[in-house]
Design a protein around this motif. Structure first.
Motif, PDB file in Angstrom:
ATOM      1  N   PHE A  40       0.846  -1.190   0.000  1.00 60.83           N
ATOM      2  CA  PHE A  40       0.000   0.000   0.000  1.00 60.83           C
ATOM      3  C   PHE A  40       0.885   1.244   0.000  1.00 60.83           C
ATOM      4  O   PHE A  40       1.648   1.488   0.934  1.00 60.83           O
ATOM      5  N   LEU A  41       0.774   2.003  -1.086  1.00 55.56           N
ATOM      6  CA  LEU A  41       1.469   3.267  -1.246  1.00 55.56           C
ATOM      7  C   LEU A  41       0.411   4.371  -1.297  1.00 55.56           C
ATOM      8  O   LEU A  41      -0.777   4.084  -1.474  1.00 55.56           O
ATOM      9  N   PRO A  42       0.783   5.631  -1.160  1.00 55.11           N
ATOM     10  CA  PRO A  42      -0.222   6.696  -1.249  1.00 55.11           C
ATOM     11  C   PRO A  42      -1.008   6.618  -2.559  1.00 55.11           C
ATOM     12  O   PRO A  42      -0.442   6.732  -3.648  1.00 55.11           O
ATOM     13  N   ALA A  43      -2.318   6.364  -2.424  1.00 56.33           N
ATOM     14  CA  ALA A  43      -3.248   6.295  -3.557  1.00 56.33           C
ATOM     15  C   ALA A  43      -2.934   5.165  -4.537  1.00 56.33           C
ATOM     16  O   ALA A  43      -3.427   5.158  -5.666  1.00 56.33           O
ATOM     17  N   ILE A  44      -2.117   4.196  -4.129  1.00 60.30           N
ATOM     18  CA  ILE A  44      -1.730   3.070  -4.989  1.00 60.30           C
ATOM     19  C   ILE A  44      -1.823   1.778  -4.184  1.00 60.30           C
ATOM     20  O   ILE A  44      -1.405   1.715  -3.022  1.00 60.30           O
ATOM     21  N   TYR A  45      -2.355   0.734  -4.814  1.00 56.71           N
ATOM     22  CA  TYR A  45      -2.313  -0.611  -4.254  1.00 56.71           C
ATOM     23  C   TYR A  45      -1.584  -1.508  -5.240  1.00 56.71           C
ATOM     24  O   TYR A  45      -1.917  -1.540  -6.433  1.00 56.71           O
ATOM     25  N   LYS A  63     -11.936  -5.656 -13.255  1.00 61.18           N
ATOM     26  CA  LYS A  63     -13.032  -4.715 -13.482  1.00 61.18           C
ATOM     27  C   LYS A  63     -12.533  -3.339 -13.922  1.00 61.18           C
ATOM     28  O   LYS A  63     -13.315  -2.531 -14.416  1.00 61.18           O
ATOM     29  N   THR A  64     -11.257  -3.056 -13.704  1.00 61.71           N
ATOM     30  CA  THR A  64     -10.709  -1.734 -14.006  1.00 61.71           C
ATOM     31  C   THR A  64      -9.412  -1.876 -14.803  1.00 61.71           C
ATOM     32  O   THR A  64      -8.773  -2.938 -14.794  1.00 61.71           O
ATOM     33  N   ILE A 114      -0.729  -3.251 -10.510  1.00 63.05           N
ATOM     34  CA  ILE A 114      -0.701  -1.936  -9.872  1.00 63.05           C
ATOM     35  C   ILE A 114      -2.027  -1.232 -10.148  1.00 63.05           C
ATOM     36  O   ILE A 114      -2.427  -1.074 -11.315  1.00 63.05           O
ATOM     37  N   TYR A 115      -2.710  -0.801  -9.086  1.00 64.75           N
ATOM     38  CA  TYR A 115      -4.038  -0.212  -9.205  1.00 64.75           C
ATOM     39  C   TYR A 115      -4.112   1.162  -8.539  1.00 64.75           C
ATOM     40  O   TYR A 115      -3.515   1.361  -7.466  1.00 64.75           O
ATOM     41  N   PRO A 116      -4.870   2.079  -9.109  1.00 60.15           N
ATOM     42  CA  PRO A 116      -5.182   3.306  -8.370  1.00 60.15           C
ATOM     43  C   PRO A 116      -5.990   2.953  -7.114  1.00 60.15           C
ATOM     44  O   PRO A 116      -6.836   2.057  -7.137  1.00 60.15           O
ATOM     45  N   ASN A 117      -5.712   3.638  -6.032  1.00 62.59           N
ATOM     46  CA  ASN A 117      -6.406   3.379  -4.755  1.00 62.59           C
ATOM     47  C   ASN A 117      -6.611   4.722  -4.062  1.00 62.59           C
ATOM     48  O   ASN A 117      -6.000   5.022  -3.038  1.00 62.59           O
ATOM     49  N   LEU A 127     -11.324  -4.343  -1.592  1.00 52.87           N
ATOM     50  CA  LEU A 127     -10.472  -4.189  -2.774  1.00 52.87           C
ATOM     51  C   LEU A 127     -10.731  -5.284  -3.798  1.00 52.87           C
ATOM     52  O   LEU A 127     -10.818  -5.014  -5.002  1.00 52.87           O
ATOM     53  N   GLU A 128     -10.849  -6.516  -3.346  1.00 52.31           N
ATOM     54  CA  GLU A 128     -11.075  -7.614  -4.282  1.00 52.31           C
ATOM     55  C   GLU A 128     -12.396  -7.444  -5.029  1.00 52.31           C
ATOM     56  O   GLU A 128     -12.463  -7.649  -6.249  1.00 52.31           O
ATOM     57  N   ASN A 129     -13.438  -7.056  -4.316  1.00 51.61           N
ATOM     58  CA  ASN A 129     -14.724  -6.869  -4.979  1.00 51.61           C
ATOM     59  C   ASN A 129     -14.716  -5.653  -5.904  1.00 51.61           C
ATOM     60  O   ASN A 129     -15.437  -5.615  -6.895  1.00 51.61           O
ATOM     61  N   ARG A 130     -13.869  -4.688  -5.603  1.00 52.11           N
ATOM     62  CA  ARG A 130     -13.754  -3.485  -6.430  1.00 52.11           C
ATOM     63  C   ARG A 130     -12.953  -3.760  -7.706  1.00 52.11           C
ATOM     64  O   ARG A 130     -13.258  -3.217  -8.768  1.00 52.11           O
ATOM     65  N   LEU A 131     -11.946  -4.619  -7.601  1.00 52.10           N
ATOM     66  CA  LEU A 131     -10.989  -4.776  -8.693  1.00 52.10           C
ATOM     67  C   LEU A 131     -11.214  -6.002  -9.567  1.00 52.10           C
ATOM     68  O   LEU A 131     -10.850  -5.992 -10.750  1.00 52.10           O
ATOM     69  N   TYR A 132     -11.784  -7.075  -9.003  1.00 53.57           N
ATOM     70  CA  TYR A 132     -11.810  -8.358  -9.711  1.00 53.57           C
ATOM     71  C   TYR A 132     -13.217  -8.921  -9.848  1.00 53.57           C
ATOM     72  O   TYR A 132     -14.089  -8.679  -9.010  1.00 53.57           O
TER      73      TYR A 132
END
Length: 278
Positions: A40-45, A63-64, A114-117, A127-132
């Motif tokens: 977990f980085l600032p605004a990044i997962y 999904k994204t 690498i995803y925006p977060n 996160l899993e439900n948001r991304l996959y």
């Protein structure tokens, strides 16, 4: 880093349904230990996985849009442009919707999605439900114990060449059943793993006999209702012609009793199956 592709194959026949079919076949096989690290980085997962050599795997559909950083190793993967063999270090953009299949070569692969977060979420279920598009079997690193048990049970059935309908016919035979003897601290309840299961009504220490599974050639509820799990908490032990479930680890009140059916095959029939943890 630049996208480095050693080879591109024009294999447009690698369709989504074939990736799902591959996924289902892989679930019938022993599962590889793929190490997952959540960063977990600032605004990044970032989701980093380390994949052993010669592994074949599938991922979840996304999904994204996202980025991929292949830090090391060589892997063949399906892309929108066909199958490519990628050699790390590599970085590229990836579009939503594609479910990937991959085949690692002779060195381990380190693959990072690498995803925006923007809200800096660290709740993995969110996160899993948001991304996959999470498959029924779950994501490998976040599967529940029940999902792992169900997957491994499917592998067990494949090993012995049976399907669930055939297994049900055997389990439901009543001519060899008997009641549980008095003074045994277990009871039958609905199981979150499958149908009915057997549960402890007191604590048991390691090595303690929990219940009989077979006595005098008859199956007790222990022989009928103890469900399968790869992380079993009881082991079948044969004493003469009788079989008992013995605690492999401390069992707490209300724990479901779980056995590796491979161990049951070994004890009952002398058949050794790949995957039993001794």
């Amino acid at each position: 880093m630049n996208l480095a592709c050693a080879h591109t194959f024009n294999l447009s026949v690698i369709t989504a349904d074939k990736v799902v079919a591959l996924q289902n076949e892989l679930l019938k096989m022993p599962q590889v230990d793929i190490v997952t690290e959540h960063i977990f980085l600032p605004a990044i997962y970032e989701r980093k996985i380390t994949i052993p050599p010669w592994t074949v795997l599938t991922g979840a559909a996304h999904k994204t849009d996202y980025k991929v950083r292949l830090e090391k190793g060589t892997i063949a993967v399906n892309t929108d442009d066909g199958v490519k063999v990628l050699i790390g270090p590599v970085e590229f953009d990836a579009k939503a919707g594609l479910q990937r299949a991959g085949r690692v070569f002779d060195d381990e692969v380190v693959w990072v999605d690498i995803y925006p977060n923007k809200d800096n979420c660290q709740d993995m279920l969110t996160l899993e439900n948001r991304l996959y598009e999470v498959p029924e079997c779950g994501l490998a690193d976040s599967r529940t114990d029940n999902q792992r048990a169900q997957i491994d049970y499917g592998l067990f059935l494949h090993q012995i060449g049976m399907n669930q309908t055939e297994m049900n016919k055997i389990v439901q035979i009543e001519s060899d059943l008997m009641d549980m003897p008095e003074g045994v601290f277990v009871e039958t309840r609905s199981s979150p793993i499958h149908g009915k299961g057997l549960f402890a009504t007191k604590t048991f220490d390691v090595g303690e006999v929990v219940c009989p599974g077979r006595l005098g050639g008859k199956r007790t509820p222990g022989g009928r209702y103890i469900n399968h799990a790869c992380n079993a908490n009881v082991l079948p032990v044969k004493v003469g012609d009788d079989i008992y479930a013995v605690a492999l680890r401390k069992i707490q009140l209300d724990d479901e009793l779980l056995v590796d059916y491979r161990a049951s095959m070994r004890v009952n029939f002398g058949i050794a199956l790949l995957g039993e943890i001794l």
